[in-house]
Design a protein around this motif. Structure first.
Motif, PDB file in Angstrom:
ATOM      1  N   LEU A  86      38.990  57.749  66.331  1.00 24.45           N
ATOM      2  CA  LEU A  86      39.133  56.300  66.416  1.00 24.45           C
ATOM      3  C   LEU A  86      39.739  55.734  67.712  1.00 24.45           C
ATOM      4  N   PRO A  87      39.037  55.911  68.812  1.00 22.90           N
ATOM      5  CA  PRO A  87      39.442  55.189  70.033  1.00 22.90           C
ATOM      6  C   PRO A  87      39.130  53.699  69.851  1.00 22.90           C
ATOM      7  N   ASP A  88      39.753  52.838  70.664  1.00 22.95           N
ATOM      8  CA  ASP A  88      39.408  51.406  70.614  1.00 22.95           C
ATOM      9  C   ASP A  88      38.072  51.146  71.298  1.00 22.95           C
ATOM     10  N   GLY A  89      37.735  52.028  72.246  1.00 19.51           N
ATOM     11  CA  GLY A  89      36.482  51.802  72.961  1.00 19.51           C
ATOM     12  C   GLY A  89      36.060  53.024  73.742  1.00 19.51           C
ATOM     13  N   ILE A  90      34.778  52.997  74.119  1.00 17.85           N
ATOM     14  CA  ILE A  90      34.197  54.079  74.923  1.00 17.85           C
ATOM     15  C   ILE A  90      33.778  53.485  76.268  1.00 17.85           C
ATOM     16  N   VAL A  91      34.128  54.184  77.331  1.00 14.84           N
ATOM     17  CA  VAL A  91      33.718  53.759  78.667  1.00 14.84           C
ATOM     18  C   VAL A  91      32.562  54.655  79.116  1.00 14.84           C
ATOM     19  N   ASP A 110      26.096  54.302  63.897  1.00 12.55           N
ATOM     20  CA  ASP A 110      25.919  55.294  62.817  1.00 12.55           C
ATOM     21  C   ASP A 110      27.271  55.755  62.306  1.00 12.55           C
ATOM     22  N   PHE A 111      28.184  56.029  63.235  1.00 12.35           N
ATOM     23  CA  PHE A 111      29.519  56.482  62.846  1.00 12.35           C
ATOM     24  C   PHE A 111      30.210  55.415  61.986  1.00 12.35           C
ATOM     25  N   GLU A 112      30.130  54.164  62.439  1.00 11.23           N
ATOM     26  CA  GLU A 112      30.816  53.085  61.714  1.00 11.23           C
ATOM     27  C   GLU A 112      30.222  52.889  60.319  1.00 11.23           C
ATOM     28  N   ARG A 113      28.898  52.963  60.231  1.00 11.68           N
ATOM     29  CA  ARG A 113      28.248  52.768  58.922  1.00 11.68           C
ATOM     30  C   ARG A 113      28.561  53.919  57.980  1.00 11.68           C
ATOM     31  N   THR A 114      28.456  55.137  58.489  1.00 12.69           N
ATOM     32  CA  THR A 114      28.662  56.302  57.617  1.00 12.69           C
ATOM     33  C   THR A 114      30.104  56.383  57.129  1.00 12.69           C
ATOM     34  N   ASN A 115      31.021  55.857  57.926  1.00 18.10           N
ATOM     35  CA  ASN A 115      32.440  56.009  57.573  1.00 18.10           C
ATOM     36  C   ASN A 115      33.084  54.721  57.072  1.00 18.10           C
ATOM     37  N   ASP A 116      32.234  53.728  56.738  1.00 26.44           N
ATOM     38  CA  ASP A 116      32.767  52.456  56.237  1.00 26.44           C
ATOM     39  C   ASP A 116      33.792  51.819  57.171  1.00 26.44           C
ATOM     40  N   ARG A 117      33.529  51.932  58.459  1.00 27.31           N
ATOM     41  CA  ARG A 117      34.420  51.312  59.440  1.00 27.31           C
ATOM     42  C   ARG A 117      33.878  49.918  59.741  1.00 27.31           C
ATOM     43  N   PRO A 118      34.734  48.997  60.201  1.00 27.49           N
ATOM     44  CA  PRO A 118      34.228  47.670  60.572  1.00 27.49           C
ATOM     45  C   PRO A 118      33.152  47.784  61.660  1.00 27.49           C
ATOM     46  N   LEU A 119      32.043  47.091  61.438  1.00 25.56           N
ATOM     47  CA  LEU A 119      30.945  47.194  62.407  1.00 25.56           C
ATOM     48  C   LEU A 119      31.330  46.529  63.728  1.00 25.56           C
ATOM     49  N   ASN A 120      30.929  47.154  64.816  1.00 24.36           N
ATOM     50  CA  ASN A 120      31.234  46.668  66.166  1.00 24.36           C
ATOM     51  C   ASN A 120      32.714  46.723  66.504  1.00 24.36           C
ATOM     52  N   GLY A 121      33.482  47.499  65.708  1.00 26.79           N
ATOM     53  CA  GLY A 121      34.926  47.615  65.959  1.00 26.79           C
ATOM     54  C   GLY A 121      35.212  48.405  67.224  1.00 26.79           C
ATOM     55  N   ILE A 122      34.477  49.484  67.412  1.00 26.81           N
ATOM     56  CA  ILE A 122      34.681  50.311  68.610  1.00 26.81           C
ATOM     57  C   ILE A 122      33.812  49.737  69.721  1.00 26.81           C
ATOM     58  N   ARG A 123      34.470  49.313  70.789  1.00 28.65           N
ATOM     59  CA  ARG A 123      33.775  48.561  71.831  1.00 28.65           C
ATOM     60  C   ARG A 123      33.242  49.478  72.939  1.00 28.65           C
ATOM     61  N   ILE A 124      32.373  48.930  73.776  1.00 28.57           N
ATOM     62  CA  ILE A 124      31.864  49.687  74.928  1.00 28.57           C
ATOM     63  C   ILE A 124      32.229  48.928  76.215  1.00 28.57           C
ATOM     64  N   LEU A 125      32.655  49.691  77.209  1.00 32.12           N
ATOM     65  CA  LEU A 125      32.779  49.149  78.568  1.00 32.12           C
ATOM     66  C   LEU A 125      31.910  50.017  79.457  1.00 32.12           C
ATOM     67  N   VAL A 126      31.261  49.413  80.440  1.00 31.84           N
ATOM     68  CA  VAL A 126      30.410  50.207  81.340  1.00 31.84           C
ATOM     69  C   VAL A 126      31.002  50.214  82.736  1.00 31.84           C
ATOM     70  N   VAL A 127      30.837  51.341  83.410  1.00 33.27           N
ATOM     71  CA  VAL A 127      31.159  51.359  84.833  1.00 33.27           C
ATOM     72  C   VAL A 127      29.841  51.225  85.580  1.00 33.27           C
ATOM     73  N   VAL A 128      29.774  50.195  86.418  1.00 37.20           N
ATOM     74  CA  VAL A 128      28.584  49.996  87.239  1.00 37.20           C
ATOM     75  C   VAL A 128      28.938  50.454  88.636  1.00 37.20           C
ATOM     76  N   GLU A 129      28.210  51.455  89.115  1.00 34.14           N
ATOM     77  CA  GLU A 129      28.609  52.081  90.372  1.00 34.14           C
ATOM     78  C   GLU A 129      27.415  52.601  91.164  1.00 34.14           C
TER      79      GLU A 129
END
Ligand code: COA
Ligand code: MG
Length: 290
Positions: A86-91, A110-129
Motif C-alpha cells: 500500500l504505497p500512496d502512489g507509483i512513479v 485490478d489490485f484495488e478491485r480484487t482487494n476491495d480497496r478504494p478505486l483510484n486510491g493509489i495514484r500515479i506520477l510520471v517522470v517525463v524525461e
C-alpha cells in the motif's frame, strides 16, 4: 490533491536512508527502484521497500515508489510485489506514451478491485524525461489516475543532445511545457533535481526560478535540500499579506463597479486577482494559513 513541495528520493535498497527520510518532515518520499538502485540490487531493494512500507511510520510524508520503466522487464513484478504493501502512489520513470500509464493503471485497478480497496486510491506520477515523452504529454497529462508530472532534466538533456549549463536555457522549453500541460489538466508540476547538492546557492536560485515558472514542487536527493525547497515553494508571509491586501482592494473596487483600478502604482484587473488568489491557495495547501 496532495502538495509535494519537496519530493525526496531515497535509494530503495538503503534502509538507513529510508529511516532518515521519515524524520525530515518532507512532503513526499520516493523510494527508488530505478536509477538510484544498482542493477544487482534491484531485488533486494524491492524487499527493502516492502519492509519500509509495512514497518515504518511515514507520518505526514507521502509514500511513493518509483518502479523501473515500462518495458524494462522489471515493472510488472515490482508492481505485483509492491502494491500489497500500500504505497500512496507509483512513479513511472521515462514515460513516453499514455499506453505505458494505462498499463500501470490497469495493474493498480485490478489490485484495488480484487482487494476491495478504494478505486483510484493509489495514484500515479510520471517522470517525463525525453523528447517523445514531452510531445506525448497531451495524452499522458489527461490520464485520470495521474496526479503529477515530474520533469527529469538530466535524462532529457541527454536525450535531446543538449548540454546542461548553469543558466538552464536548454531545459526552459521543456520545463514550461510540463507546467502548461499540468495546468491544463489540473495536475501538479514537479521540477528537476538540483544535482549539485552541496551548493545551497544554486539550489535556492533554481527553486525560485522553478516556482516562478509555475512548478509547485521540486525533486530532491539530499536531506539538506528539504528545508530550502519546501520554503521556496511556500509563499512568504510578505507575499501572503500583499496578496490578501490586493484581494481586499479588488473587492472594494468591484463593489464600486470598477473592473480595473490603480493600486500601488500598478493597474490591477482580473488576471492579477487570480495570481493573488493562487498565492493564497498555495499558502493554504502548504498549511501556512487555514
Ligand atoms: N535520503 C535520506 N537520507 C539521506 C539521503 C537521502 N536521499 N542522502 C543522504 N542521506 C543521509 C545520509 O545517510 C547521512 O545520514 P547520517 O548522517 O545519519 O549518516 C546524511 O544524510 C548526510 O549524508 P551525506 O554524507 O552528506 O551524503 P551521502 O554521501 O551519504 O550521500 C548521495 C550522497 C548523493 C549518494 C545521497 O544523497 C543519495 O543517495 N541521494 C539519493 C540518490 C537517488 O535516489 N537518486 C535517484 C533519483 S535522482
Ligand atoms: Mg531519470
Amino acid at each position: 490533491m496532495r502538495v509535494r513541495r519537496a519530493m525526496l528520493y531515497t535509494p530503495g535498497d538503503e534502509w538507513t536512508k529510508i529511516n532518515k527520510a521519515i524524520t525530515l518532515n518532507v512532503d513526499s518520499i520516493c523510494m527508488d527502484l530505478e536509477d538510484g538502485t544498482a542493477a544487482n540490487r534491484k531485488l533486494s531493494a524491492r524487499a527493502t521497500v516492502c519492509k519500509a512500507l509495512d514497518e515504518l511510520n511515514f507520518s505526514k510524508s507521502e509514500k511513493l515508489v518509483r518502479i523501473n520503466a515500462v518495458g524494462s522487464g522489471l515493472e510488472m513484478d515490482e508492481l505485483r510485489e509492491i502494491l500489497p504493501h500500500l504505497p500512496d502512489g507509483i512513479v513511472i520513470p521515462k514515460t513516453e506514451t499514455v499506453a505505458q500509464v494505462d498499463l500501470v493503471s490497469k495493474v493498480i485497478d485490478d489490485f484495488e478491485r480484487t482487494n476491495d480497496r478504494p478505486l483510484n486510491g493509489i495514484r500515479i506520477l510520471v517522470v517525463v524525461e525525453s523528447a517523445l515523452g514531452l510531445l506525448n504529454l497531451r495524452d499522458i497529462a489527461a490520464h485520470p489516475r495521474l496526479d503529477g508530472i515530474i520533469f527529469g532534466a538530466e535524462d532529457f538533456t541527454a536525450n535531446i543532445g543538449a548540454k546542461r549549463t548553469v543558466t538552464g536555457w536548454e531545459v526552459l522549453y521543456a520545463r514550461s511545457t510540463v507546467v502548461t500541460y499540468a495546468a491544463a489538466y489540473d495536475k501538479q508540476a514537479i521540477d528537476m533535481v538540483s544535482i549539485n547538492f552541496r551548493d545551497p546557492v544554486t539550489l535556492k536560485v533554481e527553486s525560485a526560478v522553478g516556482a516562478s515558472l509555475g512548478f509547485t514542487g521540486k525533486q530532491i536527493i539530499h536531506p539538506s535540500q528539504v528545508q530550502p525547497v519546501q520554503e521556496a515553494f511556500t509563499p512568504s508571509s510578505k507575499e501572503i499579506e500583499d496578496a490578501a491586501n490586493l484581494i481586499k482592494a479588488f473587492r472594494e473596487h468591484e463593489e464600486l463597479g470598477n473592473g480595473a483600478f490603480e493600486y500601488e502604482g500598478k493597474m490591477i484587473d482580473m488576471p492579477i486577482l487570480k495570481q493573488a488568489q493562487n498565492v493564497i491557495d498555495r499558502a493554504i495547501a502548504a498549511g501556512k494559513i487555514l
